[in-house]
Design an enzyme around this catalytic site. Structure first.
Site, mmCIF file in Angstrom:
data_model
loop_
_atom_site.group_PDB
_atom_site.id
_atom_site.type_symbol
_atom_site.label_atom_id
_atom_site.label_comp_id
_atom_site.label_asym_id
_atom_site.label_seq_id
_atom_site.Cartn_x
_atom_site.Cartn_y
_atom_site.Cartn_z
ATOM 1 C CG HIS A 65 25.970 -36.357 21.949
ATOM 2 N ND1 HIS A 65 25.325 -35.163 21.807
ATOM 3 C CD2 HIS A 65 26.955 -36.148 22.851
ATOM 4 C CE1 HIS A 65 25.891 -34.272 22.603
ATOM 5 N NE2 HIS A 65 26.882 -34.841 23.253
ATOM 6 C CE LYS A 112 35.484 -21.276 19.435
ATOM 7 N NZ LYS A 112 35.965 -21.915 18.219
ATOM 8 C CG ASP A 113 30.101 -23.902 23.687
ATOM 9 O OD1 ASP A 113 30.237 -23.317 22.602
ATOM 10 O OD2 ASP A 113 29.890 -25.122 23.786
ATOM 11 C CD GLU A 131 7.548 -9.009 18.726
ATOM 12 O OE1 GLU A 131 7.441 -7.816 18.364
ATOM 13 O OE2 GLU A 131 8.131 -9.325 19.761
ATOM 14 C CB SER A 168 30.281 -31.668 16.487
ATOM 15 O OG SER A 168 29.579 -31.440 17.675
#
Lengths: 196, 429
Positions: free
Chosen positions: B219, B247-248, B291, B223
Site C-alpha cells: 500500500h 472483480k476479486d 506432495e 499496486s
C-alpha cells in the site's frame, strides 16, 4: 549516544557528566550501559537455552537398548529385518558368489573405501549386519526382502533418491555419501548376535 | 498509497463518528481495501491471486483449528483419529478434504501469484520489500505444509518427515545433531509428531503476520499494473471498492467452483494413496514422492548424484534451498528499467523457456529416480540456475525494450486525451 557524548564534552549539562568524562569523551556511565546490555544478553541466553534444549531427545528416548537377533534360520542369499533403536537393522547371509563379487571390487572404485572383511566379524565373512538406513536422507533401502529391487550392484537400492549399494552394502551409485552403517555388535553365540 | 485524489473517509452517523475519534479502524479499512484506495484501472486477471491466496490462508486456518479439535498428535493414535474425523465427526470427511485440498489450492494460487511477479517484474523498485516478504511467506508456507502432511502419520507422512529432517543432516559437523534435535530422537516418532503439531498450529499465524506486512508494503507504492508504468493521474485509477472488490469476488467465485469440484468429486486426486497406509518405520514405499507442489524442488534435490568438492548430498540440499533463496536477489539480478514483460521481447522468450524448464522439473520430481529422469532433471536444474544468475542479468542489460505507453490511460484508451477524469477533478476553467 554519540550526540549525547559530543554535546556533553562540548557543553557540560550537569555536574556528573563533567566529572565523569574521561579520555576521548568516554564516560564512566558508558561502561554501565555496556555492562547492563551484557547482563541482559546473558540472561536472555540463559532463558533461551532450555527453550531450545527441550526439543532434544528426552530421557526415555535416550535410554539406549540392545537387541538380540537369532541368525540361525537365515539361509545364504536371505536377509532379515530386525529393529534396533526404532530403526531397521539388516542381517544378511551372503552367498559365496556375493562374497566373491564384493571382494572383486577394487577399493579405488569405491566412494567410501572399505573391504568386506572390515565390514564383517572374523570368521563370519558371510554375515553382513548393517543399519537399514540409507546414508543419504534416511530411507530404508530395498533388497532385504524376497523379490525386491536390489539395484544394479546386487545389494540394496534406495527408492527415495536412487542410491545403489553393492553386496557388501557399500555405496556405489547415487547421492548417498557413505556405506550403510555397521553398528556395534558381537556374536554372543554361533547363532545369536547382540547389537548395541 | 494515498494518491491526492483518494476519497476521504467520512463517518456516516453519530456512532461511526464516535468510533472514528476513539479508534479509527473503519477509516483504516476504508483506506486499505475500500473506496479510499485508488488502484490502476488496467489490472488483468493475473492480479486476482493475491486475494485468493489470502482467502486460502483463512480457509486453512478455520478448517485447521476445527480439525485440531478432533485430532490427537500421538503416534499410537494419530492415524486412527484422522479416520475418526472421516467417519464419525459431523462433516468431518468434508472438513478434512477441504483442508488437504486447500493446501494444494493454496500452492496453486501462490505459484500463479509468483509467476505473475516474474513476468511483470513486480519485484522491481519501489516494490522490493513486497517481493522479499512474499518469498518469506512462500518459505513459511512450505514449512507449514510439510508439517501438516506429517500429522496423519501415514507412510508418506513418516518418510517425508525422515527425508526432510534428513536434509539438515547434510550440513557438515553440526548436521547430525540438528536432525536429532529436530526429531527429538534418532528416527521420527512420538516426539517429532507432537512438536510438528504444535508448530503446524503456530506457523499459519506467523504467515498471517507477514501477510499483514506484505499488504502494508504494497500500500505504500500502490499496486503495479500490466504496463509497468506508474500511476500519473486520477484517470489511471479506479477506487478499489466497488471495482476490484467485485472483480476479486468474481475471481473467488470461479476459484470456489473449481475447488468444490475437486473437494467433492476428486478429493484424493492430488494426494498420494500410500498415505492411507499407517506409518511403518521398517519399510519405505517403493515410489516415495512429496506432495505435487514440492516436485520441482525435489527434482533439484536429487539431480546431484556425484561428489564434486562437496558431497553430492550437501550439493543437493544447497541447490534445493538456494533455488528459492535466489528469489531474494531477483530485484538486483534483473537490472532492466522496464518492468512489464509485454515490452521486453527477449525477456519474454526466456520467461517462457523458464516456465517450460520448471514444468520439466515438476515432471521429473514426480517420476522415479531412474534414468532418463535423473539426467533430464540435471539439465533442467542447470538451466534453472543459469536463467536467474546469468541469462537474466545479461538480457536485462542488452535488450532493447519496445516503446512504453505514456500512461495507463493511454494504454487502455489509445490516447491520454480521451481520459475520463475522475469525479474529484475540478472542471477546466
Amino acid at each position: 549516544m554519540a550526540d549525547a557524548t559530543g554535546a556533553a564534552a562540548a557543553e557540560p549539562k550537569n555536574i556528573g557528566e563533567t566529572s565523569e568524562t574521561g579520555e576521548g569523551g568516554v564516560r564512566r556511565r558508558d561502561f554501565i550501559n555496556i555492562a547492563a546490555v551484557s547482563a541482559a544478553g546473558v540472561g536472555g541466553a540463559a532463558v533461551l537455552y532450555p527453550l531450545i534444549s527441550q526439543m532434544a531427545p528426552s530421557a526415555d528416548v535416550l535410554a539406549e537398548s540392545t537387541t538380540e537377533v537369532d541368525v540361525s534360520a537365515i539361509e545364504p542369499g536371505q536377509a532379515i529385518k530386525a529393529v534396533f533403536r526404532k530403526q531397521p537393522l539388516f542381517v544378511r547371509r551372503l552367498t559365496p558368489k556375493e562374497i566373491e563379487e564384493a571382494n572383486a571390487v577394487p577399493l579405488s572404485a569405491l566412494r567410501d573405501p572399505e573391504t568386506l572383511a572390515e565390514r564383517t566379524k572374523d570368521g563370519h565373512l558371510d554375515m553382513l549386519v548393517t543399519m537399514g538406513v540409507c546414508t543419504h536422507l534416511g530411507c530404508v533401502p530395498l533388497g532385504a526382502a524376497e523379490g525386491e529391487n536390489k539395484g544394479e550392484f546386487g545389494g540394496y537400492f534406495c527408492p527415495c533418491h536412487g542410491s545403489s549399494y553393492d553386496t557388501a552394502a557399500r555405496i556405489r551409485k547415487g547421492p548417498a555419501p557413505t556405506n550403510l552403517v555397521v553398528p556395534d555388535y558381537v556374536f554372543s553365540s554361533d547363532t545369536t548376535i547382540t547389537v548395541g | 498509497m494515498s494518491f491526492p485524489w483518494a476519497k476521504e473517509y467520512t463517518p456516516a452517523n453519530g456512532f461511526t463518528k464516535w468510533v472514528d475519534e476513539k479508534l479509527p479502524l473503519p477509516r483504516f479499512v476504508y483506506n486499505a481495501v475500500g473506496a479510499g484506495y485508488p488502484v490502476p484501472r488496467n489490472l488483468n486477471y493475473m492480479w486476482n491471486f493475491g486475494v485468493l491466496a489470502g482467502f486460502c490462508l483463512v480457509l486453512q486456518i478455520v478448517t485447521g483449528v476445527v480439525l485440531a479439535m478432533h485430532y490427537a498428535a500421538n503416534a499410537q493414535v494419530a492415524f486412527g483419529t484422522v479416520e475418526h474425523i472421516m467417519r464419525d465427526v459431523n462433516w468431518g470427511w468434508m472438513l478434512r478434504y477441504m483442508h488437504a485440498n486447500g493446501a494444494s489450492f493454496f500452492f496453486l494460487v501462490l505459484y500463479l501469484h509468483i509467476f505473475r511477479g516474474f513476468f511483470y517484474s513486480s519485484y522491481k523498485a519501489p516494490r522490493e520489500m513486497i517481493w522479499l516478504l512474499g518469498v518469506v511467506i512462500f518459505l513459511l508456507a512450505m514449512a507449514t505444509a510439510f508439517m501438516g502432511y506429517v500429522l496423519p502419520w501415514g507412510q508418506m507422512s513418516f518418510w517425508g518427515a525422515k527425508v526432510i529432517t534428513g536434509l539438515f543432516s547434510a550440513i557438515p559437523f553440526v548436521g547430525e545433531p540438528i536432525q536429532i534435535w529436530l526429531l527429538g530422537g534418532f528416527a521420527p516418532d512420538n516426539a517429532a509428531l507432537n512438536r510438528f503439531f504444535s508448530l503446524h498450529f503456530l506457523l499459519p499465524f506467523v504467515i498471517l503476520g507477514v501477510v499483514i506486512l506484505h499488504v502494508w508494503a504494497l500500500h505504500i507504492p500502490g499496486s503495479s499494473n500490466p504496463t509497468g508504468v506508474e500511476v500519473k493521474s486520477e484517470s489511471d485509477t479506479v477506487p478499489f471498492h466497488p471495482y476490484y472488490t467485485a472483480k476479486d469476488g468474481f475471481g473467488l467465485g470461479v476459484f470456489l467452483i473449481i475447488y468444490c469440484v475437486v473437494v467433492f468429486f476428486l478429493p484424493n486426486m492430488l494426494g498420494h494413496p500410500d498415505n492411507y497406509i499407517e506409518a511403518n518405520p521398517l519399510s519405505t514405499p517403493a515410489h516415495i514422492v512429496p506432495e505435487w507442489y514440492f516436485y520441482p524442488f525435489y527434482a533439484i534435490l536429487r539431480a546431484f548424484t556425484f561428489d564434486f568438492i562437496l558431497e553430492a548430498k550437501l550439493w543437493g540440499v544447497l541447490a534445493m534451498f538456494s533455488s528459492i533463496l535466489l528469489w531474494f536477489l531477483l530485484p538486483w539480478l534483473d537490472r532492466s528499467p522496464v518492468r512489464s514483460g509485454h515490452y521486453r521481447p527477449l525477456f519474454r522468450t526466456f520467461f517462457i523457456i523458464l516456465l517450460v524448464d520448471m514444468a520439466v522439473l515438476f515432471y521429473c520430481g514426480g517420476a522415479p529416480a531412474e534414468e532418463p529422469y535423473v539426467m533430464i532433471s540435471q539439465i533442467a536444474t542447470a538451466y534453472y540456475f543459469l536463467h536467474f544468475l546469468v541469462i537474466l542479468p545479461i538480457v536485462s542489460s542488452i535488450e532493447k525494450p519496445k516503446p512504453l505507453p505514456y500512461s495507463i490511460t493511454e494504454a487502455v484508451l489509445g490516447s491520454d486525451k480521451k481520459a475520463v477524469l475522475g469525479e474529484n477533478t475540478q472542471p477546466a476553467t
